[in-house]
Design a protein around this motif. Structure first.
Motif, mmCIF file in Angstrom:
data_model
loop_
_atom_site.group_PDB
_atom_site.id
_atom_site.type_symbol
_atom_site.label_atom_id
_atom_site.label_comp_id
_atom_site.label_asym_id
_atom_site.label_seq_id
_atom_site.Cartn_x
_atom_site.Cartn_y
_atom_site.Cartn_z
ATOM 1 N N PHE A 58 -3.015 13.727 -11.747
ATOM 2 C CA PHE A 58 -3.468 12.702 -10.814
ATOM 3 C C PHE A 58 -4.497 13.238 -9.813
ATOM 4 N N TYR A 59 -4.522 14.603 -9.557
ATOM 5 C CA TYR A 59 -5.458 14.956 -8.797
ATOM 6 C C TYR A 59 -6.678 15.817 -9.434
ATOM 7 N N ALA A 60 -6.875 15.601 -10.620
ATOM 8 C CA ALA A 60 -7.835 15.878 -11.331
ATOM 9 C C ALA A 60 -8.828 14.740 -11.381
ATOM 10 N N HIS A 61 -8.068 13.477 -10.904
ATOM 11 C CA HIS A 61 -9.147 12.251 -10.630
ATOM 12 C C HIS A 61 -9.224 11.727 -9.401
ATOM 13 N N PHE A 62 -8.390 12.148 -8.368
ATOM 14 C CA PHE A 62 -8.310 11.675 -6.955
ATOM 15 C C PHE A 62 -8.067 12.770 -5.945
ATOM 16 N N ASP A 63 -8.999 12.783 -5.009
ATOM 17 C CA ASP A 63 -8.727 13.747 -3.847
ATOM 18 C C ASP A 63 -7.311 13.581 -3.215
ATOM 19 N N SER A 64 -6.763 12.409 -3.169
ATOM 20 C CA SER A 64 -5.614 12.080 -2.534
ATOM 21 C C SER A 64 -5.032 10.767 -2.863
ATOM 22 N N ARG A 65 -3.708 10.588 -2.488
ATOM 23 C CA ARG A 65 -3.174 9.084 -2.838
ATOM 24 C C ARG A 65 -4.197 8.285 -2.182
ATOM 25 N N GLU A 66 -4.557 8.564 -0.762
ATOM 26 C CA GLU A 66 -5.093 7.500 -0.182
ATOM 27 C C GLU A 66 -6.505 7.391 -0.809
ATOM 28 N N ALA B 70 0.949 -1.182 0.084
ATOM 29 C CA ALA B 70 0.153 -0.047 -0.001
ATOM 30 C C ALA B 70 0.911 1.307 -0.048
ATOM 31 N N HIS B 71 2.226 1.158 0.351
ATOM 32 C CA HIS B 71 2.840 2.229 0.538
ATOM 33 C C HIS B 71 4.363 1.986 -0.406
ATOM 34 N N GLY B 72 4.257 1.045 -1.178
ATOM 35 C CA GLY B 72 5.278 0.651 -1.685
ATOM 36 C C GLY B 72 5.552 1.427 -3.386
ATOM 37 N N ILE B 73 4.633 2.053 -3.747
ATOM 38 C CA ILE B 73 4.788 2.732 -4.963
ATOM 39 C C ILE B 73 4.132 4.145 -4.763
ATOM 40 N N GLY B 74 4.820 5.065 -5.636
ATOM 41 C CA GLY B 74 4.465 6.339 -5.552
ATOM 42 C C GLY B 74 3.443 6.638 -6.928
ATOM 43 N N VAL B 75 2.889 7.867 -6.398
ATOM 44 C CA VAL B 75 1.824 8.545 -7.291
ATOM 45 C C VAL B 75 2.500 8.690 -8.500
ATOM 46 N N ALA B 76 3.884 8.898 -8.957
ATOM 47 C CA ALA B 76 4.241 9.418 -10.114
ATOM 48 C C ALA B 76 4.392 8.040 -10.882
ATOM 49 N N ASP B 77 4.777 7.060 -10.369
ATOM 50 C CA ASP B 77 4.941 5.708 -10.975
ATOM 51 C C ASP B 77 3.644 5.118 -11.328
ATOM 52 N N LEU B 78 2.625 5.183 -10.491
ATOM 53 C CA LEU B 78 1.293 4.613 -10.521
ATOM 54 C C LEU B 78 0.546 5.500 -11.869
ATOM 55 N N MET B 79 0.737 6.647 -12.139
ATOM 56 C CA MET B 79 0.483 7.288 -13.324
ATOM 57 C C MET B 79 1.097 7.054 -14.646
ATOM 58 N N LYS B 80 2.211 6.801 -14.490
ATOM 59 C CA LYS B 80 3.403 6.253 -15.475
ATOM 60 C C LYS B 80 2.589 4.659 -15.868
ATOM 61 N N GLU B 81 2.195 3.999 -14.985
ATOM 62 C CA GLU B 81 1.482 2.810 -15.475
ATOM 63 C C GLU B 81 0.389 2.891 -16.377
ATOM 64 N N ALA B 82 -0.107 4.273 -15.944
ATOM 65 C CA ALA B 82 -1.541 4.576 -16.761
ATOM 66 C C ALA B 82 -1.285 5.244 -18.031
ATOM 67 N N GLY B 83 0.215 5.489 -18.266
ATOM 68 C CA GLY B 83 0.535 6.137 -19.428
ATOM 69 C C GLY B 83 0.329 7.675 -19.223
ATOM 70 N N LEU B 84 0.411 8.273 -18.067
ATOM 71 C CA LEU B 84 0.150 9.525 -17.803
ATOM 72 C C LEU B 84 1.438 10.257 -16.819
#
Lengths: 206, 206
Positions: free
Chosen positions: B47-55, B28-42
């Motif tokens: 990120f914050y156009a889609h979610f209020d926070s990482r949580e 749950a804490h092993g990967i960051g926002v930047a990498d998660l977005m990269k996974e989705a090709g962004l």
DNA sequence: TGTACATCAGTGAACGCGCGTTCACTGATGTAC
DNA sequence: TGTACATCAGTGAACGCGCGTTCACTGATGTAC
């Protein structure tokens, strides 16, 4: 030497002991070196006089926590008759007290998920302790061949750890208590049950 | 609107889907926002156009993963006779394939330890999905009263999750295979066994 | 149908912060004489 | 026994880095006329 011969070892042990509690409470990555040192009454700079890296402390703290669990099991089982040992262990393990005090409890439900992602070094250290724990559990399983007892020991430990995992996810709700009760009864009944192979063997002998 | 009506939702879903895999793999804490977005090709800025926070993403990804597990169970159980459903689920769950692919597997063993330390909001979301999962499991338990079946469902799920937790700690060693086998047999035997209360009731009726 | 404008999902630099680790230094105590 | 020196556990500032989050901007496409 500046301090008495045992001084450094005592400090080292104190750091490991305090860390083992905090890591179980907050997770393997949930607390930093500075805070862990503060727990032991020290500042963060001295950390590397005791450990090569944060990971080295984590490994020591894991092993320490597992050893304390096993020591606790041993103490408990020594106080009851052999046929009651398993019941004693399972009931203490699957209690609300254990659920609500992860810091002083078994590392498997509190750190298990994270361990499987750690380095091979950390995983091996933990797997070794896991095997020790299984072997101790074997001693609590009554009236079975060694092979069957080991199988039962693993299954019982899995049920115990899994139940605690689910109960902690459910927090302190009704569901959580329901989970503890279901897991407890299942773990006890499973170990009481005679496996078919053994039953068949016995039937043949008589 | 800049993009077609469904575009944003599709992107949102893609992020959640990819995140649910990566979070199960890395924690749950092993990967960051930047990498998660990269996974989705962004890139991370969006990120914050889609979610209020990482949580908030973590919560959505948890729920998504649990839903996919349950969908998977449903698909599998639909393909076999009612009395074979539990066996089917347990054997797939406690397979080496599942052990070695946490990213596409059940969230309980891969994220369980961490969930219990998350905020009440996250824990509640997960506990709700856990209850759904238990209820689905109840449907796979044959020939029991609802109450007994629920108890058995919880115990079986605990054994499954605990076994996978232990097997993953042990890595891909002999011990790991031994754990899988012991857990599998125990989970199946436990659910096949008739609880004493029900047996007594039946005896009375006949 | 064609054109000018508005929208907003997505970009990428920047922020403040906490982390693990390093390092020059301190000062209490053990050791040598 | 007393004194000068050596040791080294522990201190605290500093480092480089990656993180979650913010923000001014972009530019492709939907909408209005």
């Amino acid at each position: 030497m500046r301090y008495s011969r045992e001084h450094k070892q005592e400090t080292h042990d104190r750091i490991v002991k305090k860390a083992s509690v905090r890591l179980r409470e907050k997770g393997a990555h949930g607390i930093g070196v500075a805070d862990l040192m503060k727990e032991a009454g020290l500042t963060h700079g001295g950390f590397y006089a005791h450990f090569d890296s944060r990971e080295a402390l984590v490994i020591e703290a894991f092993a320490y926590a597992m050893d304390r669990s096993m020591e606790h099991w041993r103490k408990q089982s020594d106080q009851v008759a052999p046929e009651k040992q398993l019941t004693q262990i399972v009931e203490t393990y699957l209690s609300a007290l254990h659920r609500d005090n992860p810091g002083h409890g078994c590392s498997i439900p509190s750190l298990g998920s994270e361990i499987s992602r750690e380095s091979p070094k950390t995983r091996k250290a933990f797997a070794g302790k896991l095997d020790e724990m299984i072997e101790m559990m074997v001693g609590f399983i009554p009236d079975m061949s060694r092979k069957a007892a080991r199988k039962q020991a693993i299954a019982t430990l899995a049920t115990m750890a899994g139940t605690m995992l689910l109960a902690r996810i459910a927090g302190t709700s009704e569901l959580s208590d329901e989970v503890l009760k279901a897991g407890k009864d299942s773990a006890l009944e499973g170990a009481r049950r005679e496996p078919k192979a053994v039953a068949a063997k016995k039937a043949k002998q008589s």
